[in-house]
Design an enzyme around this catalytic site. Structure first.
Site, PDB file in Angstrom:
ATOM      1  N   THR D  55      -3.272   0.051   2.680  1.00  0.00           N
ATOM      2  CA  THR D  55      -4.772   0.751   2.231  1.00  0.00           C
ATOM      3  C   THR D  55      -4.211   1.732   1.036  1.00  0.00           C
ATOM      4  O   THR D  55      -3.333   2.452   1.089  1.00  0.00           O
ATOM      5  CB  THR D  55      -5.222   1.457   3.555  1.00  0.00           C
ATOM      6  OG1 THR D  55      -6.439   1.784   2.935  1.00  0.00           O
ATOM      7  CG2 THR D  55      -4.352   2.416   4.119  1.00  0.00           C
ATOM      8  N   GLU D  56      -4.941   1.850  -0.209  1.00  0.00           N
ATOM      9  CA  GLU D  56      -4.323   2.490  -1.215  1.00  0.00           C
ATOM     10  C   GLU D  56      -4.653   4.029  -1.080  1.00  0.00           C
ATOM     11  O   GLU D  56      -3.765   4.535  -1.783  1.00  0.00           O
ATOM     12  CB  GLU D  56      -5.149   2.088  -2.703  1.00  0.00           C
ATOM     13  CG  GLU D  56      -6.701   2.146  -2.382  1.00  0.00           C
ATOM     14  CD  GLU D  56      -7.639   1.060  -1.832  1.00  0.00           C
ATOM     15  OE1 GLU D  56      -7.070   0.534  -1.015  1.00  0.00           O
ATOM     16  OE2 GLU D  56      -8.733   0.895  -2.187  1.00  0.00           O
ATOM     17  N   ASN D  57      -5.134   4.583  -0.060  1.00  0.00           N
ATOM     18  CA  ASN D  57      -4.830   5.833   0.075  1.00  0.00           C
ATOM     19  C   ASN D  57      -3.615   6.267   0.687  1.00  0.00           C
ATOM     20  O   ASN D  57      -3.274   7.419   0.863  1.00  0.00           O
ATOM     21  CB  ASN D  57      -6.048   6.402   1.041  1.00  0.00           C
ATOM     22  CG  ASN D  57      -6.266   5.690   2.174  1.00  0.00           C
ATOM     23  OD1 ASN D  57      -6.146   4.448   2.259  1.00  0.00           O
ATOM     24  ND2 ASN D  57      -6.709   6.275   3.133  1.00  0.00           N
ATOM     25  N   SER D  97       1.301   4.909  -3.837  1.00  0.00           N
ATOM     26  CA  SER D  97       0.543   3.780  -3.495  1.00  0.00           C
ATOM     27  C   SER D  97       0.017   2.837  -4.554  1.00  0.00           C
ATOM     28  O   SER D  97       0.140   1.725  -4.414  1.00  0.00           O
ATOM     29  CB  SER D  97      -0.522   4.346  -2.743  1.00  0.00           C
ATOM     30  OG  SER D  97      -1.332   3.168  -1.972  1.00  0.00           O
TER      31      SER D  97
END
Lengths: 221, 222, 222, 221
Positions: D55-57, D97
Site C-alpha cells: 500500500t503506497e502510504n 514507498s
C-alpha cells in the site's frame, strides 16, 4: 612542535589547533570530523558540550575510538577505525547519510587540506601527480555539504610553500566552500571582502602578509 | 543544534512567520499533527503556503486553518475528498491557490529539498496535464519531467515517540510523510505521544535522527 | 517474486553472467559479503564491472576477484588504500578501468536507479575534475552536475538477519551501502548471519523490505 | 449483475472480474491494488498464494481490512480504510514507498480506469469537467511504476460509451503504461501489434469489434 614552527614564535601544534577549533564549536552542534588530523578535535570537546558527531558511513552520535573488548567490526568511523556509540545514536544507510550531509543539515564539518584559495576553493583529494591513482572518498560531498566548512592545516608545507593561496594549483575538491581556516599560525575567515585574519599565534598580520601571496584583512577592519 | 523540548503546542509553534511555507504531515488522520495545527491557528500566522497530502477534511485541523483564511496556497496530491467542503468552497470562490502534485513526486520533491538535490528527472506525470510547462527530457527512451525541490520554512509532523535528543520513531502507516518532511524544512516541529529518555530508543530503529528535529512536544491528549 | 533461500553461497551466486555489473556492499570489512565474493570467484563470471566503495584490499575478497582478471572496470569512490596493491598494479599496468565517483554521488546514483529517477542535478563535484564532460546547470545560484543512475545486474550484500520472506536488518555501520544496492540491482543476493522465522523481525525496524531481495544465504561461518 | 451486462450473455460482475484477475497473479508476486474495485482482487487471492500486497502510504504485506478491536487509526490502506498487518510486514515512509513503486519493483498494479487507449494510455484521475477540482493522489505514480499494469473496469459506461478507445478523451494519467485490461466482457492485452483479445465472456471478438471503435486482434493470431 610542528616542523614549520618559526623560532621564537608561539605557533600551535596540531593538538592546539584541534583545541582551538573545539572552542568554536557551539553547544549541541552536529559535526563531521574528516579523516586524519580533524579527528583530534573530538578529544577537545567537553563531555557536556552536547556536540553530536556524524560519521558519513552511517551514524550520528558516534563515541570515542573503541578499545579492547569494545572493538566491534560492525562499528567503525569513516576512516575504518573501530569506534563506539553514545546514547541517542542512530544508524542509517549511505544514501541517507550523504543526503544528510548534502542537504546542509550538519552545522560544521572540519577537513584537512592541501590548499585553500582566497575565495574558499578547497583542494584536499588529489596531488595532481601524473601517476597518482585518483581516490576521492567522501571529500567532495563533505566539502559542499555542511553549513560551515572549517579547514585544519598547517599554513605552510614542510618546504615552506603557502597552503593558503590566491588560486589553488592542486585539483579542486570544491568551489568556494571553505568558511574558516585554522592553522598553526593564524585563523582566517574566507569572506566576500577577502581573507580576514581572525587571530594570530605569534606572527603579526604584516608578518603573514609578507609570507602569503594574497591580500589579508585584519580582523575588525 | 540541540532540540527544544516544549511545554505545550503553543510554545512549539511560536514564531511561525506570515508568508511561511508549512509542511504538514499525515495521510488522512494517520500521522496528522492535530495539536500543532490547532496551536498554529491560535498563533495566527497567515498568508501561508501549506504542503500536505490532502487539503483538510471536516471542520477541524487543516480545514479549520483554511476556514480562518490563513492559507494562500495549498500544494497537495489529493484536495478533493468527500468532506473537504472547506477547501472546495474556498477554491471555487477563487480564494485559494492550488498546486496538484502526484503523491510520489510530492514526497520525492521534499526528499530532494532535504537531500541537497537541485532537481531531478522523474517519469511520473509525463505527457499529462500536470507536466504542462515543465521541462521534459527523454532518458533511455522514457520521457521524464524535471521536478524541483519543495522546501518548507516549517514542518509540523506527528510521530509516536521522541527521545530527549529529538530522535523520532513512528508507528505503522502513520509514518507516511513525517520522515521526509523532517528533512525538508528549516524548523521541524514534532508532536509525539511520548518523550522517552535518551538511550531508550534502539539506534537501529530510529527513523528520523535528532539532527532533523528542532522542537518536540508531547501531546496534551496523550 | 518470493525469495530463494539458498543452501550455500555457490547456489546463491549461480547464473551470474559474463559482462554483468555487480554491486558489492561494504565499507572496509563492515558489511562486506565475503562469502558471496568467494563464491563468485568459484562461479567464474568474468568481464565484470564492479561497483563498490573501495577496490579491494589485501589478497582476499574483491582483491582476489580482481587478481583473477575477472573485472574489466571498477566504479568506486576510493580505490587507493594502504593495502590495495592488487588493484594498484592492475591499474598501473592498464589492465583495469576506473571510474571514480564521490562517495555520496555513488550512493545517490544507485538510489536513483532503485527509485526510478532518470537523472538528478547534484552540487557535489561541481567545478572539479570529476565533473569534466558532465552536464552542468546553475540552480538557485549554485552549480550542479547532472548525474545518472547506476544500475546493477546483480548486487551482493551483507546483512545481519533475514526472515524467511527476505526482509533484512543490518547491524550498526555495517548497514552502509547494503540497503541502497538492494534497490538498484535486478538480482539481489544477501549473505546474512542468521535466518529467522517470518514474523520474528519487527516490521517497524525492517531496513530492506523483502521486495528487494531475491536470494538469501546464511553465512557458513556463522 | 453489472448495469451494462447485455441480456443473454455471460458478462462478469465486478467480483467475477476480481476473481479472474486474481487467477493471473503469480505465486509470490508483489502487488498494489488501487483504491475502489481493484481492492476486491484481494478477496480472491488464496491464502497460500504468497502474494504480498503493497500500500503506497507505506507498507508491504498488508492484511485484510480491520474489524472491531483490530481497528487501529495508525494502520490504514491508501483509501484510508483501517487494515491489518501480516507476518513479514514492513513499514516505510512515503518517499521510500513511491521509490519502490517508481523504481519498478512491484510486479503488478491493478487500477480502475475511465478510459484506456489502444496504445495503453490510461485516463483515471480527472473527468476534464470544467468545474472539477483536480486531485491525482498516487494515480500517476501507480500508472508508470509497476512491471505490469492491469486495468479493471467495465468495457462500456452506463450510457454505453466504450471505455477502451483509440485515443483517450479524458485527461491522461500516464502514457503507454497499461499492459492488460480486464473487463466484464473480455480481457485485452495491449501489445505493440495492437489490442489483442485474450478471452471473452459471452460476446465474440466480432461482437466486440462492432461495438468498439478500434481494431481487435483475436488471441493466437
Amino acid at each position: 612542535m610542528t616542523p614549520d614552527r618559526p623560532a621564537g614564535q608561539t605557533a600551535l601544534g596540531k593538538h592546539d589547533i584541534a583545541a582551538r577549533i573545539a572552542r568554536d564549536i557551539p553547544h549541541g552542534a552536529f559535526v563531521n570530523l574528516g579523516i586524519g588530523q580533524p579527528t583530534l578535535v573530538a578529544d577537545h570537546l567537553p563531555a557536556d558540550a552536547g556536540v553530536v558527531l556524524h560519521t558519513e558511513n552511517g551514524m550520528l552520535n558516534m563515541g570515542p575510538a573503541a578499545q579492547g573488548d569494545a572493538i566491534d567490526p560492525d562499528l567503525t568511523n569513516a576512516g575504518k577505525i573501530p569506534v563506539t556509540e553514545l546514547p541517542g545514536a542512530a544508524y542509517f544507510h549511505h544514501a541517507d547519510s550523504f543526503a544528510m550531509m548534502r542537504g546542509g543539515h550538519l552545522d560544521i564539518c572540519v577537513l584537512g587540506a592541501f590548499q585553500v584559495s582566497a575565495s574558499g576553493d578547497l583542494a584536499n583529494w588529489h596531488t595532481g601527480a601524473p601517476d597518482a591513482i585518483p581516490a576521492v572518498g567522501g571529500a567532495m560531498d563533505l566539502a559542499i555539504g555542511a553549513k560551515k566548512v572549517f579547514v585544519m592545516m598547517t599554513l605552510f608545507t614542510k618546504t615552506g610553500a603557502p597552503k593558503l593561496v590566491s588560486e589553488c594549483t592542486y585539483p579542486l575538491t570544491g568551489l568556494a566552500c571553505v568558511d574558516r581556516v585554522y592553522t598553526d599560525l593564524a585563523v582566517f575567515d574566507i569572506t566576500p571582502r577577502g581573507v580576514v585574519v581572525r587571530e594570530t599565534f605569534g606572527p603579526t598580520v604584516d608578518d603573514l602578509a609578507g609570507r602569503l601571496d594574497l591580500p589579508l584583512i585584519p580582523a575588525g577592519d | 543544534m540541540a532540540v527544544q523540548l516544549c511545554a505545550d503546542a503553543d510554545e512549539a509553534v511560536a514564531g511561525v512567520q506570515d508568508g511561511s511555507t508549512v509542511l504538514i504531515g499525515g495521510f488522512g488522520m494517520a500521522g496528522m499533527p492535530v495539536e500543532l495545527i490547532d496551536a498554529l491557528i491560535r498563533q495566527g500566522a497567515t498568508d501561508l503556503t501549506v504542503v500536505s497530502n490532502n487539503a483538510g477534511n471536516g471542520d477541524t485541523g487543516l480545514a479549520a486553518l483554511l476556514a480562518k483564511g490563513r492559507v494562500r496556497k495549498v500544494v497537495c496530491s489529493f484536495p478533493r475528498q468527500s468532506d473537504s467542503y472547506v477547501f472546495d468552497e474556498l477554491y471555487r470562490a477563487g480564494k485559494i491557490e492550488l498546486e496538484v502534485v502526484p503523491q510520489g513526486s510530492l514526497a520525492e520533491r521534499m526528499r530532494a529539498a532535504g537531500a541537497g538535490i537541485g532537481a531531478f528527472f522523474c517519469p511520473t506525470g509525463a505527457g499529462t496535464l500536470l507536466a504542462e510547462g515543465k521541462e521534459i527530457r527523454v532518458i533511455d527512451g522514457r520521457t521524464h519531467v524535471l521536478e524541483y525541490p519543495i522546501k518548507g520554512d516549517v514542518a509540523l509532523i506527528g510521530a509516536h515517540r521522541a527521545d530527549r535528543m529529538g530522535n523520532l520513531v513512528y508507528r505503522k502507516t502513520a509514518r507516511n510523510f513525517g520522515p521526509v518532511m523532517a528533512t525538508a524544512a528549516t524548523t521541524v516541529i514534532a508532536q509525539v505521544r511520548e518523550v522517552v529518555d535518551t538511550g531508550a530508543l534502539d539506534p537501529e530503529s530510529v527513523v528520523t535522527p535528532s539532527i532533523y528535529v528542532d522542537r518536540v512536544v508531547q501531546e496534551a491528549s496523550a
